[in-house]
Scaffold this active site. Structure first.
Site, mmCIF file in Angstrom:
data_model
loop_
_atom_site.group_PDB
_atom_site.id
_atom_site.type_symbol
_atom_site.label_atom_id
_atom_site.label_comp_id
_atom_site.label_asym_id
_atom_site.label_seq_id
_atom_site.Cartn_x
_atom_site.Cartn_y
_atom_site.Cartn_z
ATOM 1 N N HIS A 1 1.035 52.987 -22.819
ATOM 2 C CA HIS A 1 0.609 51.720 -22.219
ATOM 3 C C HIS A 1 -0.485 51.051 -23.039
ATOM 4 C CE1 HIS A 1 2.917 53.315 -18.927
ATOM 5 N NE2 HIS A 1 2.864 52.128 -18.344
ATOM 6 N N PHE B 1 -6.499 53.701 -19.418
ATOM 7 C CA PHE B 1 -6.520 53.392 -17.981
ATOM 8 C C PHE B 1 -5.265 52.597 -17.654
ATOM 9 C CE2 PHE B 1 -7.459 50.312 -14.626
ATOM 10 C CZ PHE B 1 -7.929 51.148 -13.620
ATOM 11 N N VAL B 2 -4.499 53.086 -16.673
ATOM 12 C CA VAL B 2 -3.270 52.376 -16.280
ATOM 13 C C VAL B 2 -3.349 52.032 -14.793
ATOM 14 C CG1 VAL B 2 -0.753 52.535 -16.025
ATOM 15 C CG2 VAL B 2 -1.847 53.473 -18.064
ATOM 16 N N ILE B 3 -3.041 50.775 -14.506
ATOM 17 C CA ILE B 3 -2.996 50.308 -13.115
ATOM 18 C C ILE B 3 -1.906 49.236 -13.034
ATOM 19 C CG2 ILE B 3 -4.694 48.426 -13.393
ATOM 20 C CD1 ILE B 3 -5.856 49.343 -10.624
ATOM 21 N N GLU C 1 2.601 40.646 -16.588
ATOM 22 C CA GLU C 1 1.788 41.377 -15.610
ATOM 23 C C GLU C 1 0.288 41.134 -15.842
ATOM 24 O OE1 GLU C 1 5.289 44.761 -15.448
ATOM 25 O OE2 GLU C 1 3.494 45.152 -16.613
ATOM 26 N N GLN C 2 -0.125 41.194 -17.087
ATOM 27 C CA GLN C 2 -1.556 41.019 -17.370
ATOM 28 C C GLN C 2 -2.002 39.577 -17.082
ATOM 29 O OE1 GLN C 2 -3.499 43.037 -20.494
ATOM 30 N NE2 GLN C 2 -1.889 44.568 -20.787
#
Ligand SMILES: NC(=O)N[C@H]1NC(=O)NC1=O
Length: 173
Positions: free
Chosen positions: A67, A119-121, A87-88
């Site tokens: 990611h 960090f993935v969300i 998405e971002q």
């Protein structure tokens, strides 16, 4: 697109359409294709989640490492995948103030330093404020817990990507 059309796809077509359900990990779609026919989209979604859940720790970490950073260099340079960019942008990460941007950069670095993966969300279920808050909180977690937290987010991202594909009337079919 309906599930019968999905079940009729060749391997190449299937991977072409579903290969980025998990960011830069076409192996997920390539593996799941063998489980056709799917009775429903829910069954396809479950097959994807099961594949992810059954990976060893190293495989889960590998998925997370595929990611891109949130609001990172790829967003600035325009080198994100189309899915990730949408998405971002939806979370407002292309419109950060300079203070927010440097805070996010610092937290991205801190997180990666601590856990060894980014960090993935699920950005589409958050906005810049909740992302910054979650980054701060999750930096405190134990590494084993944080792998699982990240993987839960990967599954949410894959489900939303799957639903977007289903909703679009794919001209290739
Ligand atoms: N790092 C990270 O969470 N990346 C992502 N999240 C998301 O929703 N799309 C991504 O590319």
């Amino acid at each position: 697109m309906d599930i019968r059309a999905v079940n009729d796809l060749s391997f190449e077509e299937f991977v072409n359409i579903f290969g980025n359900l998990v960011e830069k990990c076409p192996i997920v779609a390539a593996t799941v294709w063998s489980e056709r026919p799917f009775g429903s989209f829910t069954a396809l979604e479950k097959a994807i989640h099961d594949f992810i859940d059954h990976l060893p720790q190293s495989g889960k970490e590998g998925l997370l490492r595929c990611h891109p950073d949130l609001a990172g260099r790829d967003l600035q340079r325009g080198t994100l995948t189309q899915e990730s960019r949408v998405e971002q942008v939806a979370a407002g990460l292309d419109a950060l103030g300079s203070e927010e941007a440097s805070r996010m950069e610092r937290l991205n670095d801190e997180y990666k330093q601590r856990f060894g993966f980014p960090f993935v969300i699920c950005a589409r279920m958050n906005d810049k404020a909740t992302i910054l808050h979650q980054m701060t909180e999750r930096c405190q977690n134990e590494p084993a817990l944080e792998t699982l937290r990240g993987i839960e987010e990967v599954k949410k991202i894959s489900s939303l990507r799957l639903h977007s594909i289903i909703l679009v009337d794919t001209p290739r079919l």
